[in-house]
Motif scaffolding. Sequence first.
Motif, PDB file in Angstrom:
ATOM      1  N   LYS A   8       0.867  -1.177   0.000  1.00 55.60           N
ATOM      2  CA  LYS A   8       0.000   0.000   0.000  1.00 55.60           C
ATOM      3  C   LYS A   8       0.900   1.222   0.000  1.00 55.60           C
ATOM      4  CE  LYS A   8      -3.823  -2.146   2.434  1.00 55.60           C
ATOM      5  NZ  LYS A   8      -4.677  -2.113   3.621  1.00 55.60           N
ATOM      6  N   VAL A   9       0.654   2.119  -0.927  1.00 53.16           N
ATOM      7  CA  VAL A   9       1.473   3.318  -1.071  1.00 53.16           C
ATOM      8  C   VAL A   9       0.660   4.530  -0.644  1.00 53.16           C
ATOM      9  CG1 VAL A   9       2.720   4.790  -2.698  1.00 53.16           C
ATOM     10  CG2 VAL A   9       2.780   2.300  -2.962  1.00 53.16           C
ATOM     11  N   THR A  10       1.251   5.304   0.257  1.00 48.48           N
ATOM     12  CA  THR A  10       0.642   6.556   0.689  1.00 48.48           C
ATOM     13  C   THR A  10       1.689   7.651   0.563  1.00 48.48           C
ATOM     14  OG1 THR A  10      -0.772   5.425   2.286  1.00 48.48           O
ATOM     15  CG2 THR A  10      -0.460   7.788   2.599  1.00 48.48           C
ATOM     16  N   ALA A  11       1.330   8.739  -0.078  1.00 47.42           N
ATOM     17  CA  ALA A  11       2.230   9.879  -0.220  1.00 47.42           C
ATOM     18  C   ALA A  11       1.681  11.032   0.606  1.00 47.42           C
ATOM     19  CB  ALA A  11       2.355  10.290  -1.679  1.00 47.42           C
ATOM     20  N   MET A  12       2.570  11.679   1.333  1.00 42.66           N
ATOM     21  CA  MET A  12       2.178  12.855   2.101  1.00 42.66           C
ATOM     22  C   MET A  12       2.378  14.088   1.225  1.00 42.66           C
ATOM     23  SD  MET A  12       3.490  12.063   5.982  1.00 42.66           S
ATOM     24  CE  MET A  12       5.168  12.479   5.651  1.00 42.66           C
ATOM     25  N   CYS A  13       1.376  14.942   1.171  1.00 45.97           N
ATOM     26  CA  CYS A  13       1.417  16.141   0.343  1.00 45.97           C
ATOM     27  C   CYS A  13       1.292  17.381   1.212  1.00 45.97           C
ATOM     28  CB  CYS A  13       0.258  16.140  -0.648  1.00 45.97           C
ATOM     29  SG  CYS A  13       0.180  14.700  -1.701  1.00 45.97           S
ATOM     30  N   PHE A  74       3.419  14.718  -9.290  1.00 47.96           N
ATOM     31  CA  PHE A  74       3.883  13.441  -8.755  1.00 47.96           C
ATOM     32  C   PHE A  74       2.751  12.768  -7.982  1.00 47.96           C
ATOM     33  CE2 PHE A  74       5.779  10.923  -5.322  1.00 47.96           C
ATOM     34  CZ  PHE A  74       6.580  10.053  -6.047  1.00 47.96           C
ATOM     35  N   GLY A  75       1.937  13.598  -7.313  1.00 52.35           N
ATOM     36  CA  GLY A  75       0.779  13.057  -6.587  1.00 52.35           C
ATOM     37  C   GLY A  75      -0.140  12.266  -7.500  1.00 52.35           C
ATOM     38  N   ALA A  76      -0.368  12.784  -8.689  1.00 51.80           N
ATOM     39  CA  ALA A  76      -1.204  12.069  -9.664  1.00 51.80           C
ATOM     40  C   ALA A  76      -0.548  10.745 -10.057  1.00 51.80           C
ATOM     41  CB  ALA A  76      -1.425  12.933 -10.910  1.00 51.80           C
ATOM     42  N   GLY A  77       0.761  10.762 -10.209  1.00 52.87           N
ATOM     43  CA  GLY A  77       1.488   9.547 -10.557  1.00 52.87           C
ATOM     44  C   GLY A  77       1.392   8.483  -9.478  1.00 52.87           C
ATOM     45  N   VAL A  78       1.451   8.897  -8.220  1.00 56.29           N
ATOM     46  CA  VAL A  78       1.317   7.951  -7.104  1.00 56.29           C
ATOM     47  C   VAL A  78      -0.033   7.244  -7.187  1.00 56.29           C
ATOM     48  CG1 VAL A  78       1.012   7.796  -4.590  1.00 56.29           C
ATOM     49  CG2 VAL A  78       2.914   9.111  -5.528  1.00 56.29           C
ATOM     50  N   CYS A  79      -1.075   8.026  -7.454  1.00 55.36           N
ATOM     51  CA  CYS A  79      -2.427   7.442  -7.550  1.00 55.36           C
ATOM     52  C   CYS A  79      -2.569   6.563  -8.785  1.00 55.36           C
ATOM     53  CB  CYS A  79      -3.474   8.549  -7.583  1.00 55.36           C
ATOM     54  SG  CYS A  79      -3.561   9.523  -6.084  1.00 55.36           S
ATOM     55  N   ALA A  80      -2.054   7.035  -9.912  1.00 58.11           N
ATOM     56  CA  ALA A  80      -2.236   6.322 -11.179  1.00 58.11           C
ATOM     57  C   ALA A  80      -1.404   5.054 -11.277  1.00 58.11           C
ATOM     58  CB  ALA A  80      -1.885   7.244 -12.349  1.00 58.11           C
ATOM     59  N   PHE A  81      -0.132   5.154 -10.959  1.00 59.46           N
ATOM     60  CA  PHE A  81       0.790   4.057 -11.238  1.00 59.46           C
ATOM     61  C   PHE A  81       1.024   3.102 -10.063  1.00 59.46           C
ATOM     62  CE2 PHE A  81       2.176   7.656 -14.015  1.00 59.46           C
ATOM     63  CZ  PHE A  81       1.578   7.166 -15.162  1.00 59.46           C
ATOM     64  N   ASN A  83      -1.477   2.922  -7.511  1.00 64.60           N
ATOM     65  CA  ASN A  83      -2.773   2.793  -6.850  1.00 64.60           C
ATOM     66  C   ASN A  83      -2.694   3.334  -5.419  1.00 64.60           C
ATOM     67  OD1 ASN A  83      -5.481   2.166  -7.103  1.00 64.60           O
ATOM     68  ND2 ASN A  83      -5.223   0.196  -6.077  1.00 64.60           N
ATOM     69  N   GLY A  84      -1.909   4.402  -5.284  1.00 65.11           N
ATOM     70  CA  GLY A  84      -1.655   4.981  -3.975  1.00 65.11           C
ATOM     71  C   GLY A  84      -2.712   5.965  -3.532  1.00 65.11           C
ATOM     72  N   LYS A  85      -2.577   6.374  -2.293  1.00 68.29           N
ATOM     73  CA  LYS A  85      -3.454   7.365  -1.681  1.00 68.29           C
ATOM     74  C   LYS A  85      -2.620   8.586  -1.333  1.00 68.29           C
ATOM     75  CE  LYS A  85      -6.907   4.473  -1.546  1.00 68.29           C
ATOM     76  NZ  LYS A  85      -7.618   4.377  -2.779  1.00 68.29           N
ATOM     77  N   LEU A  86      -3.245   9.740  -1.350  1.00 69.78           N
ATOM     78  CA  LEU A  86      -2.586  10.983  -0.960  1.00 69.78           C
ATOM     79  C   LEU A  86      -3.192  11.471   0.348  1.00 69.78           C
ATOM     80  CD1 LEU A  86      -2.596  12.782  -4.427  1.00 69.78           C
ATOM     81  CD2 LEU A  86      -0.831  11.304  -3.456  1.00 69.78           C
ATOM     82  N   LYS A  87      -2.340  11.859   1.256  1.00 72.96           N
ATOM     83  CA  LYS A  87      -2.807  12.381   2.543  1.00 72.96           C
ATOM     84  C   LYS A  87      -2.060  13.663   2.865  1.00 72.96           C
ATOM     85  CE  LYS A  87      -4.394   8.104   4.561  1.00 72.96           C
ATOM     86  NZ  LYS A  87      -4.441   7.268   5.744  1.00 72.96           N
ATOM     87  N   SER A  88      -2.712  14.505   3.635  1.00 74.88           N
ATOM     88  CA  SER A  88      -2.104  15.757   4.064  1.00 74.88           C
ATOM     89  C   SER A  88      -0.905  15.457   4.964  1.00 74.88           C
ATOM     90  CB  SER A  88      -3.124  16.595   4.828  1.00 74.88           C
ATOM     91  OG  SER A  88      -2.477  17.640   5.529  1.00 74.88           O
ATOM     92  N   GLY A  89       0.263  15.895   4.537  1.00 72.87           N
ATOM     93  CA  GLY A  89       1.479  15.662   5.308  1.00 72.87           C
ATOM     94  C   GLY A  89       1.415  16.288   6.683  1.00 72.87           C
ATOM     95  N   ILE A  90       0.937  17.522   6.761  1.00 75.68           N
ATOM     96  CA  ILE A  90       0.907  18.188   8.063  1.00 75.68           C
ATOM     97  C   ILE A  90      -0.062  17.487   9.001  1.00 75.68           C
ATOM     98  CG2 ILE A  90      -0.764  19.959   7.345  1.00 75.68           C
ATOM     99  CD1 ILE A  90       2.092  20.269   9.958  1.00 75.68           C
ATOM    100  N   GLU A  91      -1.183  17.016   8.494  1.00 74.84           N
ATOM    101  CA  GLU A  91      -2.140  16.320   9.360  1.00 74.84           C
ATOM    102  C   GLU A  91      -1.548  15.015   9.899  1.00 74.84           C
ATOM    103  OE1 GLU A  91      -4.952  17.609  10.521  1.00 74.84           O
ATOM    104  OE2 GLU A  91      -4.530  19.402   9.344  1.00 74.84           O
TER     105      GLU A  91
END
Length: 176
Positions: A8-13, A74-81, A83-91
């Motif tokens: 599972k891939v999660t990127a902090m934005c 890059f956030g779009a790439g995480v989701c597309a390639f 199947n990752g999720k994006l989450k608020s880094g500060i949160e």
Amino acid sequence: LEKLKNCKVTAMCDIDNPMYGENGAAFVFAPQKGADENMVKMLDNNLRSLSEKIKKNLNKDVSNIKGSGAAGAFGAGVCAFFNGKLKSGIEIILDLIDFDKLISDADIIFTGEGQIDSQSLNGKVVIGISKRAKKQNIPVIVVAGSIGEGAEKAYDEGVSAIFSINQKAEDYSISR
């Protein structure tokens, strides 16, 4: 890729901008990196094209996911390639350090940013902190390198005062 199948891939934005468009990666961030108006339009068109290819070939629309414009999309790439999720880094970080408890007896909070402006409201640290502090009625003072357009909207998010160390961010390097 087989080894990554169950990951599972999660990127902090630190922003929640979409992939393209008026509030997307190219229009908002490329001018900060030196892109002129024509370059911005070209970059935005390329992001639109990439989004369409992703939609056509992967059957995924990543263009308007909050944070899909992060790091030049890059956030779009995480989701597309991935199947990752994006989450608020500060949160994530504020939850990790139990920030709400840490500030429970604070009288005032000081935080800062290179430039506070309308972009700061899209997931940046200053606003993440001020939203949490606002819930506990703790004043937040922002010290910034410069104050840009739209900074006044930060007051609605819990910021009590904004001070700049400069009138305008300037290069202080010595010319030789």
